[in-house]
Motif scaffolding. Structure first.
Motif, mmCIF file in Angstrom:
data_model
loop_
_atom_site.group_PDB
_atom_site.id
_atom_site.type_symbol
_atom_site.label_atom_id
_atom_site.label_comp_id
_atom_site.label_asym_id
_atom_site.label_seq_id
_atom_site.Cartn_x
_atom_site.Cartn_y
_atom_site.Cartn_z
ATOM 1 N N ALA A 259 0.781 -0.966 0.322
ATOM 2 C CA ALA A 259 -0.147 0.299 -0.096
ATOM 3 C C ALA A 259 0.462 1.256 0.047
ATOM 4 O O ALA A 259 0.534 2.426 -0.961
ATOM 5 C CB ALA A 259 -1.061 0.245 1.389
ATOM 6 N N ALA A 260 2.317 0.995 0.399
ATOM 7 C CA ALA A 260 2.813 2.185 0.860
ATOM 8 C C ALA A 260 3.281 2.318 -0.595
ATOM 9 O O ALA A 260 3.373 3.708 -0.813
ATOM 10 C CB ALA A 260 3.995 2.400 1.602
ATOM 11 N N GLY A 261 4.125 1.907 -0.881
ATOM 12 C CA GLY A 261 4.777 1.633 -2.271
ATOM 13 C C GLY A 261 3.650 1.926 -3.309
ATOM 14 O O GLY A 261 3.986 2.756 -4.527
ATOM 15 N N ALA A 262 2.290 1.820 -3.133
ATOM 16 C CA ALA A 262 1.546 2.439 -4.089
ATOM 17 C C ALA A 262 1.567 3.820 -4.171
ATOM 18 O O ALA A 262 1.353 4.960 -5.628
ATOM 19 C CB ALA A 262 -0.329 2.006 -4.226
ATOM 20 N N ALA A 263 1.241 4.311 -2.229
ATOM 21 C CA ALA A 263 0.956 5.944 -2.463
ATOM 22 C C ALA A 263 2.881 6.232 -3.258
ATOM 23 O O ALA A 263 2.605 7.846 -3.586
ATOM 24 C CB ALA A 263 1.342 5.821 -1.224
#
Length: 184
Positions: A97-101
């Motif tokens: 999720a952090a990577g997508a952001a």
């Protein structure tokens, strides 16, 4: 050339793969079950490529679990193993999720978005498991969630500051080397 070249991708990857497990153990000493895996997931995602970020968060989770079972004497029962495994999966999902952001936003805004995405996935997953398992809802009172958020936010802020510091040191070293080579 120094023994550790901070500009080298291999050096940065190695440092990241060592730093998060060490930080995990240090946080385990103080917070036990409140280790800021969401913060670790966000810093890994903002600092590394996807593969390295997932390896770093996996290493941080593994270090936390190993420390807990070996030195904190976690119970050796199915429920503890299940929660430990679930935390590992949740840490990976938080990192994703952090990577997508991070892929959508850059800079400080991207870092903050990465942290918030990781925290929302982390806490949301824990709450979902709690609801399905019909556990004690008191674990997710506003006060508890705020405490966990603050621990994670402080950990993320501290790790982000260290990241910026190391980048600054690397930049200063490059400038110094460039100036020194021009004087020769």
């Amino acid at each position: 050339m120094t023994a550790i070249d901070m500009d080298s991708l291999r050096s940065r990857t190695a440092i990241g793969l060592i730093a998060l497990p060490v930080a995990s153990i240090l946080f385990t000493l103080g917070f036990a079950c409140a280790v800021p895996l969401a913060a670790f997931a966000a810093i890994a995602a903002t600092s590394s490529n996807r593969r390295d970020a997932l390896a770093a968060i996996g290493a941080a989770w593994l270090a936390n679990q190993a420390w807990g079972f070996v030195f904190r004497h976690y119970p050796m029962d199915w429920q503890t193993f299940a929660w430990g495994g679930a935390l590992g999966v949740i840490a990976v999902l938080s990192c994703e999720a952090a990577g997508a952001a991070t892929r959508q936003l850059t800079g400080v805004v991207g870092a903050c978005a990465a942290f918030l995405a990781a925290f929302l996935v982390y806490e949301g997953s824990l709450i979902a498991i709690d609801l399905v398992a019909d556990q004690n809802a008191e674990d997710f009172s506003a006060t508890t969630v705020l405490r966990i958020f603050l621990i994670n936010a402080c950990a993320f802020g501290g790790l982000w500051a260290l990241k910026i510091l190391f980048k600054g040191m690397s930049f200063a070293r490059k400038v110094s080397e460039t100036l020194a080579s021009r004087q020769i």
